[in-house]
Design an enzyme around this catalytic site. Structure first.
Site, short mmCIF file in Angstrom:
data_model
loop_
_atom_site.label_atom_id
_atom_site.label_comp_id
_atom_site.label_asym_id
_atom_site.label_seq_id
_atom_site.Cartn_x
_atom_site.Cartn_y
_atom_site.Cartn_z
CG HIS A 277 -1.75 1.21 1.38
ND1 HIS A 277 -1.50 2.16 2.35
CD2 HIS A 277 -2.83 1.66 0.70
CE1 HIS A 277 -2.38 3.12 2.27
NE2 HIS A 277 -3.20 2.85 1.27
CD GLU B 225 -2.62 2.55 -3.73
OE1 GLU B 225 -3.14 3.69 -3.76
OE2 GLU B 225 -3.02 1.65 -2.97
CG HIS B 226 -0.34 6.10 -0.54
ND1 HIS B 226 -0.82 7.14 0.21
CD2 HIS B 226 -1.32 5.16 -0.55
CE1 HIS B 226 -2.05 6.86 0.65
NE2 HIS B 226 -2.37 5.65 0.20
CD GLU C 23 -5.09 5.22 3.54
OE1 GLU C 23 -5.81 4.46 2.86
OE2 GLU C 23 -3.97 5.60 3.17
#
Length: 424
Positions: free
Chosen positions: A46, A49-50, A126
């Site tokens: 993840h 991905e960012h 997040e």
């Protein structure tokens, strides 16, 4: 017509040129997610991905956003437990620009230390945001416990400790092992010239690594588990969980029909019985989570804490009644038409079309056409539905997750109520 080919470096391409639209969607699908991580690097998929949006050899973060805005296109990405997808949706005349932006991001990321440090703060926020959302917590804590100690139990967002410890070196080390040609599928649906696009893609992704892919660990175990988390909120959020099947199982369309019957719409057993007839909850529905090696059938509800026992008892009664009485052919036909309608409407959206093709090719190496899916749904019988319902709902490893005020909740009684489904 859906077509497949292989790019020069081994990336699988699945595509469908369509003349009746002016837009096109493209997705770069990577067979990599939190299931491929370890406890020490959980969250890195993840995080990468960012970071792909934070700058490449040709563009910084602002230039990536500005270039897509200039062509009126939409670009985004997401990470799941078993895959990651980067996608863009734009007008046909701008597909080459979208390919250039996506390929530049994925094949030439910079991962600058200052951007890594900034993104750590973003992802920590997040995580904090997800911890404020009881709808997320109640599901996540269930998966974390049900699938322990397998890798399916790990959060996609990762842990705060891991996030703080990620370095440029760690990101590239992981990227070089997983973002390889044999682990990738490019999916395109919409208006485009196929010969031209294949030529562009071969050039755009020529620098993708061709090294061997890593073997995925699919070992998992599951046990009945009951998780209760205290949270200062007005409602109880609950998920009742049953073991289910893999998306590779031939009976996956039977599961889709069963889910729609139980809690997949406003005419479902749970919606009509718990919300409409008894007024016990505003929100109640079922959903299935299918993975490569296993699956989950879940029932979610949110309600006043004083009605906890009543909601659980009546939910399980609805299931028990269905197991005893089944469904007649007329009602089954209505359910099938509902599913087929949603499917066909969904296929009118190019992004949905692309996503269906990309995910299917990546995870199953096979794509069912819209016509084949409709045929499979039509072929579902009452006998197959009831066999699957008994297999799922009478499994002894029923689990439950609850988030909310717990002071008026008898946890042992709730466990007993759930376990009684097998003996009703």
């Amino acid at each position: 017509m859906i077509k497949t080919t292989t790019l020069d470096n081994g990336i699988t391409l699945v595509y469908e040129p369509l003349e009746f639209v002016k837009s096109v969607s493209i997705g770069i699908w990577i067979r990599n997610g939190s299931i491929d991580e370890t406890p020490e690097n959980n969250g890195i998929s993840h995080f990468i991905e960012h970071m792909m949006f934070k700058g490449s050899a040709k563009r910084n973060a602002k230039e990536i956003a500005d270039e897509m805005a200039r062509i009126g296109g939409h670009i985004n990405a997401f990470t799941a437990k078993e895959y990651t997808c980067y996608y863009a949706h734009t007008l046909d005349e701008h597909l080459e620009t979208a390919i250039d932006v996506l390929s530049d991001m994925l094949t030439h990321p910079e991962f600058k230390e200052e951007e890594i440090n900034k993104e750590k703060g973003v992802i920590l926020e997040e995580i904090a945001m997800s911890e404020d959302a009881p709808e997320d917590i109640v599901h996540d804590q269930l998966e974390n416990e049900v699938f322990k100690p397998s890798r399916l139990s790990m959060d996609i967002l990762g842990t705060r400790e891991n996030i703080r410890g990620f370095t440029r070196e760690k990101l590239f080390e992981y990227l070089n092992c997983h973002y390889v040609a044999k682990n990738m599928v490019i999916a395109i649906a919409g208006a485009f010239n196929e010969k031209k696009v294949i030529k562009i893609l071969n050039e755009a992704f020529k620098d993708t690594s061709t090294q061997a892919t890593l073997t995925r660990n699919l070992d998992f175990s599951r046990e009945a588990t009951f998780i209760f988390k205290e949270k200062d909120i007005e409602q109880i959020h609950m998920v009742i969980n049953f073991p289910s099947i893999s998306y590779k199982d031939d009976a996956i369309f039977v599961l889709s029909v069963l889910n729609t019957i139980i809690g997949g719409g406003i005419n479902s057993k749970l919606f009509m019985g718990i919300r409409e007839d008894k007024g016990l909850t505003y929100s109640i529905y079922s959903y299935d989570e299918s993975y490569e090696a296993t699956g989950m059938f879940n029932i979610y509800a949110a309600f006043n804490p004083t009605q906890t026992d009543e909601v659980i008892v009546n939910t399980l009664k609805e299931i028990h009644t269905f197991l005893e009485e089944g469904i007649d052919e007329d009602d089954l036909d209505k359910i099938k038409e509902q599913i087929k309608c949603n499917l066909i409407i969904g296929y009118e959206n190019m992004n949905n079309r692309m996503s269906n093709y990309g995910k299917a090719m990546l995870m199953q190496q096979h794509i069912k056409t819209q016509e084949e899916i409709v045929e499979a749904i039509d072929a579902v019988t009452i006998g197959a539905i009831m066999t699957m319902a008994r297999d799922i709902f009478l499994d002894p490893s029923i689990s439950l997750s609850i988030v909310g005020h717990l002071k008026d909740i008898d946890q042992e009684r709730i466990k007993t109520l759930c376990k009684k489904l097998q003996y009703m």
